[in-house]
Design an enzyme around this catalytic site. Structure first.
Site, short mmCIF file in Angstrom:
data_model
loop_
_atom_site.label_atom_id
_atom_site.label_comp_id
_atom_site.label_asym_id
_atom_site.label_seq_id
_atom_site.Cartn_x
_atom_site.Cartn_y
_atom_site.Cartn_z
N TYR A 89 0.78 -1.31 -0.12
CA TYR A 89 -0.05 -0.04 -0.03
C TYR A 89 1.04 1.18 -0.16
O TYR A 89 0.23 2.47 -0.27
CB TYR A 89 -0.98 -0.08 1.24
CG TYR A 89 -0.40 0.09 2.66
CD1 TYR A 89 0.33 0.93 3.08
CD2 TYR A 89 -0.56 -1.15 3.38
CE1 TYR A 89 0.64 1.08 4.19
CE2 TYR A 89 -0.10 -1.17 4.67
CZ TYR A 89 0.52 -0.23 5.00
OH TYR A 89 1.22 0.04 6.37
N SER A 213 -0.19 -7.40 5.05
CA SER A 213 1.28 -7.48 4.47
C SER A 213 1.33 -9.07 4.24
O SER A 213 0.41 -9.90 4.34
CB SER A 213 1.92 -7.24 5.93
OG SER A 213 1.75 -7.85 6.98
N ASN A 236 -7.61 -6.33 16.56
CA ASN A 236 -8.91 -5.93 16.54
C ASN A 236 -10.00 -6.96 15.92
O ASN A 236 -9.54 -8.02 15.34
CB ASN A 236 -9.15 -4.63 15.78
CG ASN A 236 -8.48 -4.88 14.23
OD1 ASN A 236 -7.46 -4.78 14.12
ND2 ASN A 236 -9.38 -5.06 13.21
N1 HPA Z 1 -7.59 -5.26 8.58
C1 HPA Z 1 -6.55 -4.81 7.75
N2 HPA Z 1 -5.37 -5.02 8.56
C2 HPA Z 1 -5.13 -5.02 9.77
C3 HPA Z 1 -6.28 -4.99 10.52
C4 HPA Z 1 -7.67 -5.21 9.96
O1 HPA Z 1 -8.57 -5.08 10.54
N3 HPA Z 1 -5.78 -5.11 11.91
C5 HPA Z 1 -4.42 -4.78 11.76
N4 HPA Z 1 -4.10 -4.91 10.68
#
Ligand code: HPA
Length: 278
Positions: A89, A213, A236
């Site tokens: 990205y 990644s 998360n």
């Molecule tokens: N999505 C994409 N990449 C991430 C996320 C996610 O929820 N959390 C940490 N890296």
């Protein structure tokens, strides 16, 4: 994108530099993702070298980010840590780690351990959990091998994440009383987070975690002939799976909160590889 001839010159120079500073290569290299930096504190007799000294490595565009390798021991196992990776990205190119990984292979590294921060798609892996990567989904269908020549480019991706080493890691986690899930990692290009509809689609495909990644590096590493392991730290619940708004800050905070345990397990894992034929 730089051509292979230019890259080859940079790889040769990088290997020479590593060999002259550190001697023969450690068998194990570890890419440290978000939240995993604490693993470096477990290194004994660590020696650092910034990526700027290694022309085949991704050159940092932002000052202040740590972009360096650390070579040393954890227990009886010699290891090289890579702090900092190029993400697709950032540039649109998914080849950013090609030079670094080919340098490691030519230097003599055998195994690449990848770590990352991910969003969880599964309720049994809440934020703070660790997931051993068993397989991946290349959702963007981008390949860092586009343009490579020869039959060698048609890389077998079955057991890309080494099956014997996964067994070893799961057994180790059990002995250490650590919850280690196992599942499929889905690569999303980013940098925006996913939509809830995308997450529902990835879940239907069989993904257990999502992140930005790891997949290009696994493809490059398998092409180079390195074994690969991967561990994802859930920072998360993925988009739409929790009431909390998704922000980079939230993922960093959770990564910091669980980073110590993750780094501790990673250090134990690296040390345990001393008794494993790679
Ligand atoms: N999505 C994409 N990449 C991430 C996320 C996610 O929820 N959390 C940490 N890296």
């Amino acid at each position: 994108m730089i051509d292979n001839k230019t890259l080859d010159v940079a790889i040769t120079a990088s290997v020479e530099k590593l060999q002259s500073l550190f001697g023969n290569a450690p068998e194990v290299a570890v890419v440290l993702g978000s939240g995993w930096a604490g693993a470096v504190s477990h290194v004994q007799d660590g020696q650092n070298l910034p990526y700027t000294e290694l022309p085949a490595f991704p050159q940092p565009k932002v000052e202040g980010h740590v972009n360096e390798i650390v070579v040393g021991h954890i227990g009886g196992q010699r290891v090289v840590f890579l702090r900092g990776r190029a993400h697709t990205y950032e540039s649109g190119e998914c080849t950013g780690m090609a030079g670094a990984l080919r340098t490691l292979k030519r230097w003599g590294v055998k195994l690449l351990v990848q770590t990352n921060a991910s969003g969880s798609l599964r309720g049994h892996m809440p934020p703070g959990s660790l997931m051993l990567i068993a397989d991946h989904i290349n959702a963007p269908q981008r390949s860092p091998l586009v343009g490579e020549q020869g039959s060698h480019r048609f890389v077998d991706m079955v057991n890309a994440y080494d099956a014997d080493l996964r067994k070893h890691a799961l057994a180790l986690a059990k002995r250490e009383n650590l919850m280690l899930g196992e599942g499929t990692y889905c690569w999303a290009l980013g940098p925006q987070f996913e939509t809830p509809a995308e997450i529902r689609m990835f879940a239907a495909w069989g993904a257990d975690a999502v992140g930005m990644s790891t997949v290009p590096e696994t493809i490059l590493a398998r092409h180079a002939g390195l074994k690969v392991m991967g561990i994802a730290l859930m920072t998360n619940m993925a988009a739409g799976l929790s009431a909390e708004a998704l922000t980079h800050d939230l993922t960093l905070k959770q990564a910091q909160m669980s980073g110590e345990r993750a780094a501790g397990f990673l250090a134990t894992l690296v040390a345990s590889l001393k008794d494993v034929a790679l």
